[in-house]
Design a protein around this motif. Structure first.
Motif, short mmCIF file in Angstrom:
data_model
loop_
_atom_site.label_atom_id
_atom_site.label_comp_id
_atom_site.label_asym_id
_atom_site.label_seq_id
_atom_site.Cartn_x
_atom_site.Cartn_y
_atom_site.Cartn_z
N LEU A 191 0.82 -1.32 -0.05
CA LEU A 191 0.08 0.03 -0.14
C LEU A 191 0.91 1.24 0.04
O LEU A 191 1.97 1.30 0.56
CB LEU A 191 -0.96 -0.12 1.27
CG LEU A 191 -2.04 1.17 1.20
CD1 LEU A 191 -3.27 0.83 0.08
CD2 LEU A 191 -2.65 1.04 2.67
N ARG A 192 0.53 2.13 -0.95
CA ARG A 192 1.36 3.33 -0.92
C ARG A 192 0.12 4.60 -0.88
O ARG A 192 -1.01 4.41 -1.27
CB ARG A 192 2.15 3.73 -2.16
CG ARG A 192 1.61 3.34 -3.38
CD ARG A 192 2.61 3.25 -4.42
NE ARG A 192 1.78 3.26 -5.89
CZ ARG A 192 1.43 4.16 -6.73
NH1 ARG A 192 1.62 5.76 -6.34
NH2 ARG A 192 0.81 3.96 -7.87
N SER A 193 0.52 5.68 -0.66
CA SER A 193 -0.37 6.84 -0.22
C SER A 193 0.22 8.17 -1.11
O SER A 193 1.44 8.19 -1.29
CB SER A 193 -0.66 7.26 1.13
OG SER A 193 0.50 7.45 1.73
N VAL A 194 -0.68 8.84 -1.72
CA VAL A 194 -0.39 10.19 -2.20
C VAL A 194 -1.22 11.15 -1.59
O VAL A 194 -2.51 11.05 -1.58
CB VAL A 194 -0.81 10.08 -3.76
CG1 VAL A 194 -0.49 11.60 -4.39
CG2 VAL A 194 -0.09 9.19 -4.48
N SER A 195 -0.70 12.33 -0.75
CA SER A 195 -1.08 12.99 -0.01
C SER A 195 -2.12 13.95 -0.84
O SER A 195 -1.78 14.56 -1.85
CB SER A 195 -0.27 13.96 0.66
OG SER A 195 -0.72 14.72 1.55
N ARG A 203 -4.03 4.88 -12.46
CA ARG A 203 -3.21 5.81 -12.79
C ARG A 203 -3.86 6.90 -13.81
O ARG A 203 -3.34 8.26 -13.73
CB ARG A 203 -2.16 5.08 -13.78
CG ARG A 203 -1.37 4.27 -13.04
CD ARG A 203 -0.05 3.61 -13.87
NE ARG A 203 0.86 2.74 -13.42
CZ ARG A 203 0.97 1.69 -13.74
NH1 ARG A 203 -0.21 1.03 -14.63
NH2 ARG A 203 1.76 0.69 -13.13
N ALA A 204 -4.85 6.78 -14.46
CA ALA A 204 -5.36 7.74 -15.31
C ALA A 204 -6.11 8.47 -14.36
O ALA A 204 -6.20 9.79 -14.50
CB ALA A 204 -6.48 7.18 -16.47
N LEU A 205 -6.80 8.19 -13.30
CA LEU A 205 -7.61 9.10 -12.38
C LEU A 205 -6.75 9.66 -11.77
O LEU A 205 -7.03 11.09 -11.34
CB LEU A 205 -8.25 7.98 -11.37
CG LEU A 205 -9.39 8.89 -10.47
CD1 LEU A 205 -10.51 9.35 -11.32
CD2 LEU A 205 -9.97 7.69 -9.39
N VAL A 206 -5.43 9.24 -11.13
CA VAL A 206 -4.57 10.06 -10.30
C VAL A 206 -3.86 11.23 -11.26
O VAL A 206 -3.85 12.42 -10.76
CB VAL A 206 -3.32 9.19 -10.17
CG1 VAL A 206 -2.28 9.82 -9.18
CG2 VAL A 206 -3.75 8.13 -8.86
#
Length: 304
Positions: free
Chosen positions: A156-160, A283-286
């Motif tokens: 799991l990774r996170s993007v603030s 990836r497209a949504l991010v």
């Protein structure tokens, strides 16, 4: 071990019923049962406990489910990656979110995503941050918008997205409702609290702040949606400690800053699997989130 066996197994595990799973998969019940028996023979272990009303997973079944869901998610990602290389984004975007998450307007973001990628089926699930983190890590969700519940890991990774302070909401006639007053956790000792289920991000943030301050509190009124929480506070049945942007949802309530809680701020993130396992749709949504300018101002009345 065939992929269809794993697909059949996961469907039965989700529905806890052979007939319903067979209908959803559009296969015969006898064929589904044969598929499960073949998998059990190969693994040399029973996967389900069968009763007349439902089926439940055995310990071996629970162990297999987590791995089977990861495998199926990776296979789906592989298909979608090939389609993306060919210039067409297809497949499914399975997204999770907490209610009223700050830093992103989920409905606007998904509407923009659908306009750009009409061949992608969008599935949305709303839950608490703890459950959402588990589902992303297990491959059941492509990504989720949630409160940061843990440090990044190999699953799991996170993007603030944003962070904001917590705010006390109370009825204007409440004894604490002095305009501009700043409150501490000690000031709130003994109050009746309205709050969310312990799995929700705001509840976790508040619990951590009071624990750090050494103040015990009792949540007398526990709800699972924002509007019920605001209604209870609006009837002066208790006070609530919530992320600051909630104050715009019920302007008639008194909002007071909560001080002395150290670093106990409400941080929202986009939760994703490791880069290699992230689906093209996620990836497209991010990318859309980062470049589209779709998140409303944190303090604005349209904050989701």
């Amino acid at each position: 071990m065939e992929l269809r066996h794993l697909q059949h197994f996961v469907a039965v595990a989700e529905d806890q019923h052979f007939t319903r799973a067979a209908e959803r998969l559009m296969v015969s019940q006898s064929g589904l049962s044969a598929s499960i028996r073949a998998l059990e023979r190969e693994l040399r272990a029973p996967l389900f406990v069968r009763t007349t009303r439902r089926v439940t997973l055995t310990e071996a079944g629970r162990a297999l489910r987590a791995e089977a869901e990861r495998i199926l998610a990776q296979v789906r990602s592989a298909h979608e990656a090939v389609a993306a290389v060919q210039g067409v984004l297809r497949g499914t975007l399975a997204l999770g979110t907490e209610q009223c998450i700050a830093g992103v307007h989920v409905a606007s973001l998904l509407a923009a995503f659908r306009r750009r990628h009409p061949d992608v089926e969008i599935r949305l699930r709303q839950a608490g941050s703890g459950a959402l983190a588990e589902e992303v890590a297990a491959g059941r969700l492509d990504m989720a918008f949630a409160y940061r519940t843990q440090a990044d890991s190999d699953q799991l990774r996170s993007v603030s997205l944003t962070s904001e302070p917590m705010t006390v909401l109370c009825h204007p006639s409440h004894r604490l409702a002095s305009p501009g007053a700043a409150l501490t956790a000690q000031d709130l000792a003994g109050e009746v609290f309205v709050d969310f289920h312990p799995d929700w991000g705001p509840r976790r943030t508040t619990d951590a702040a009071f624990t750090a301050a050494g103040v015990r509190r009792t949540v007398a009124l526990e709800v699972n949606d924002v509007h019920s929480l605001l209604d209870l506070v609006d009837e002066n049945l208790g006070i609530a400690v919530v992320p600051r942007h909630f104050r715009h949802k019920r302007p008639a309530l008194t909002a007071l800053p909560l001080k002395g809680t150290g670093e106990a701020e409400y941080e929202t993130v986009a939760l994703l699997p490791p880069e290699r396992a992230t689906s093209p749709a996620a990836r497209a949504l991010v990318t859309l989130l980062e470049t589209g300018g779709l998140a409303p101002p944190q303090d604005g009345p349209q904050a989701s």
